[in-house]
Design a protein around this motif. Structure first.
Motif, PDB file in Angstrom:
ATOM      1  N   GLY A  77      -8.611   8.348  -0.835  1.00  0.00           N
ATOM      2  CA  GLY A  77      -8.177   7.146  -1.561  1.00  0.00           C
ATOM      3  C   GLY A  77      -6.677   7.128  -1.820  1.00  0.00           C
ATOM      4  O   GLY A  77      -6.131   6.095  -2.186  1.00  0.00           O
ATOM      5  N   GLN A  78      -6.022   8.275  -1.646  1.00  0.00           N
ATOM      6  CA  GLN A  78      -4.564   8.276  -1.822  1.00  0.00           C
ATOM      7  C   GLN A  78      -3.899   7.743  -0.553  1.00  0.00           C
ATOM      8  O   GLN A  78      -4.587   7.429   0.431  1.00  0.00           O
ATOM      9  N   LEU A  79      -2.588   7.637  -0.544  1.00  0.00           N
ATOM     10  CA  LEU A  79      -1.910   7.072   0.616  1.00  0.00           C
ATOM     11  C   LEU A  79      -0.547   7.710   0.823  1.00  0.00           C
ATOM     12  O   LEU A  79      -0.004   8.338  -0.088  1.00  0.00           O
ATOM     13  N   LEU A  80      -0.041   7.555   2.039  1.00  0.00           N
ATOM     14  CA  LEU A  80       1.310   8.048   2.318  1.00  0.00           C
ATOM     15  C   LEU A  80       2.282   7.008   1.757  1.00  0.00           C
ATOM     16  O   LEU A  80       2.136   5.809   2.020  1.00  0.00           O
ATOM     17  N   LYS A  81       3.255   7.493   1.020  1.00  0.00           N
ATOM     18  CA  LYS A  81       4.221   6.612   0.349  1.00  0.00           C
ATOM     19  C   LYS A  81       4.817   5.599   1.327  1.00  0.00           C
ATOM     20  O   LYS A  81       5.412   5.993   2.332  1.00  0.00           O
ATOM     21  N   THR A  82       4.624   4.300   1.053  1.00  0.00           N
ATOM     22  CA  THR A  82       5.175   3.281   1.959  1.00  0.00           C
ATOM     23  C   THR A  82       6.610   2.920   1.581  1.00  0.00           C
ATOM     24  O   THR A  82       7.347   2.374   2.382  1.00  0.00           O
ATOM     25  N   HIS A  83       6.969   3.195   0.330  1.00  0.00           N
ATOM     26  CA  HIS A  83       8.350   2.943  -0.112  1.00  0.00           C
ATOM     27  C   HIS A  83       8.671   3.854  -1.300  1.00  0.00           C
ATOM     28  O   HIS A  83       7.772   4.291  -2.027  1.00  0.00           O
ATOM     29  N   THR A  84       9.954   4.135  -1.473  1.00  0.00           N
ATOM     30  CA  THR A  84      10.350   5.037  -2.566  1.00  0.00           C
ATOM     31  C   THR A  84      10.176   4.385  -3.941  1.00  0.00           C
ATOM     32  O   THR A  84      10.205   5.079  -4.957  1.00  0.00           O
ATOM     33  N   SER A  85       9.962   3.068  -3.961  1.00  0.00           N
ATOM     34  CA  SER A  85       9.696   2.400  -5.247  1.00  0.00           C
ATOM     35  C   SER A  85       8.482   3.025  -5.938  1.00  0.00           C
ATOM     36  O   SER A  85       8.321   2.883  -7.156  1.00  0.00           O
ATOM     37  N   ALA A  86       7.638   3.711  -5.148  1.00  0.00           N
ATOM     38  CA  ALA A  86       6.436   4.347  -5.713  1.00  0.00           C
ATOM     39  C   ALA A  86       6.778   5.339  -6.825  1.00  0.00           C
ATOM     40  O   ALA A  86       5.904   5.691  -7.621  1.00  0.00           O
ATOM     41  N   ALA A  87       8.037   5.790  -6.888  1.00  0.00           N
ATOM     42  CA  ALA A  87       8.404   6.768  -7.925  1.00  0.00           C
ATOM     43  C   ALA A  87       8.983   6.108  -9.179  1.00  0.00           C
ATOM     44  O   ALA A  87       9.266   6.789 -10.161  1.00  0.00           O
TER      45      ALA A  87
END
Ligand code: FA5
Length: 342
Positions: free
Chosen positions: A164-174
């Motif tokens: 259910g997790q994902l590879l970060k598509t953008h650094t905004s995720a932080a």
């Protein structure tokens, strides 16, 4: 009999002192302590000893037997250790005749540009943070005001993991993590690798780097955002470059902007590197949406902030004149080693 036992002991000690390998100690063990060895034949001779001397002779022979076995055991352990060390020494030794002028390694252009941008922002009081490449839906989307139906969640773009997790598509995720960690006021940048399931061309990769930045304080406005973007670009390029700012939509900023750079490969004429448009999207940015601040635990009555998502890989292309972004992931040492940090 006693003389024979002592003579055998002395003979053994003499032979033992000459042993230097495990093969030799093995041979000595068979010769002396083996079933048909010299100690056994000494024991066989016991039957010829007069009865009144048997007890004493038996004791002496046993002492010799124990001595021989003990000494062989100790020597074997010592030689095994020595041989292991010899093998390690041989493995670590090197051929001095090999050529040594193989040249120095070089930093990857992404490392060079990342360090440069980090230095620029650090000198302006920004902290540099790190974040995982595997993130959850909440941080990548939900906390960024990206609703469930937003195309960014499309399977076409996002690599979802089985858990259910994902590879970060953008650094905004932080962004949410930084806000929760530091609260306000805060100035932070956080570079990172991003992954998108999209087909590649001269300016698109499915694995690329971004460098995100946020600044939250009282009275932060668009003019602060423009000041920091201008400063960063003039420091990186150290020469005049043409940029343009146009409205752009991202659910996590309001208002939002697209900051494009005029292609430095064709100088705006149009080429494959910029898809013949003369421009490259470089650093979208905007004022952080109040919902995102609230998700981050920031008091929206008191604080405002800006955020930007610099395309670090594209910045490297533009700075170093790299015509095709795919070169950066190619692993070609010949191509990558032409860049230095001078
Ligand atoms: C975003 O990823 C937003 N998170 C950026 C942002 C942050 C906006 C903060 C507002 C505030 P976008 O998908 O446009 O936006 O990507 C940002 C930059 O990353 C692009 O301008 C481009 O320079 C770079 N980029 C995006 N996709 C690729 C790709 N496939 N290959 C190389 N670089 C890319």
């Amino acid at each position: 009999m006693l003389e024979n036992a002592n003579a055998l002991k002395a003979q053994f000690e003499e032979a033992l002192s000459k042993v230097t390998t495990t093969a030799e100690i093995d041979a000595l063990r068979i010769e002396y302590a083996g079933k048909k060895g010299l100690v056994s034949s000494l024991m066989n001779d016991l039957k010829n000893v007069p009865n009144d001397q048997k007890k004493e002779a038996g004791m002496v022979i046993n002492q010799v037997k124990q001595f021989v076995e003990e000494q062989i055991k100790l020597k074997t352990e010592e030689l095994i250790k020595l041989e292991e060390q010899r093998k390690i020494d041989e493995a670590e030794s090197y051929d001095e005749s090999l050529p040594t002028d193989l040249g120095l390694g070089s930093y990857h252009p992404i490392t060079l540009i990342q360090r440069e941008v980090e230095d620029i922002f650090s000198s302006m009081g920004f902290i540099v943070e790190d974040y995982s490449e595997i993130v959850d839906d909440y941080h990548c989307f939900e906390a960024l005001n990206i609703p469930k139906h937003h195309p960014a969640r499309d399977m076409q773009d996002t690599y979802y993991l089985d858990n259910g997790q994902l590879l970060k598509t953008h650094t905004s995720a932080a962004q949410n993590y930084i806000m929760r960690k530091y609260g306000a006021p805060v100035r932070a940048i956080f570079p990172g690798r991003c992954f998108r399931n999209e087909s590649t061309d001269a300016c698109h990769e499915n694995t690329f780097f971004q460098l995100e930045g946020i600044m939250i304080d009282e009275d932060i406005s668009i003019s602060n955002l423009i000041y920091f973007m201008k400063t960063m670009l003039s420091e990186v390029f150290k020469q005049d470059i043409t940029v343009r700012l146009r409205p752009g939509f991202f659910p996590f900023v309001e208002p939002g902007f697209e900051l494009d750079i005029q292609c430095t490969i064709c100088h705006g004429k149009g080429c494959p590197s910029c898809k013949n448009s003369g421009w490259l999207e470089l650093c979208p940015c905007g004022m952080i949406h109040p919902n995102v601040l609230t998700y981050g635990g920031i008091d929206t009555e008191k604080y405002t902030g800006f955020a930007f998502g610099l395309g670090l890989t594209r910045l490297a292309m533009m700075k170093y004149g790299i015509k095709d972004i795919r070169m950066l992931n190619s692993g070609s040492l010949k191509a990558l080693s032409q860049f230095t940090d001078k």
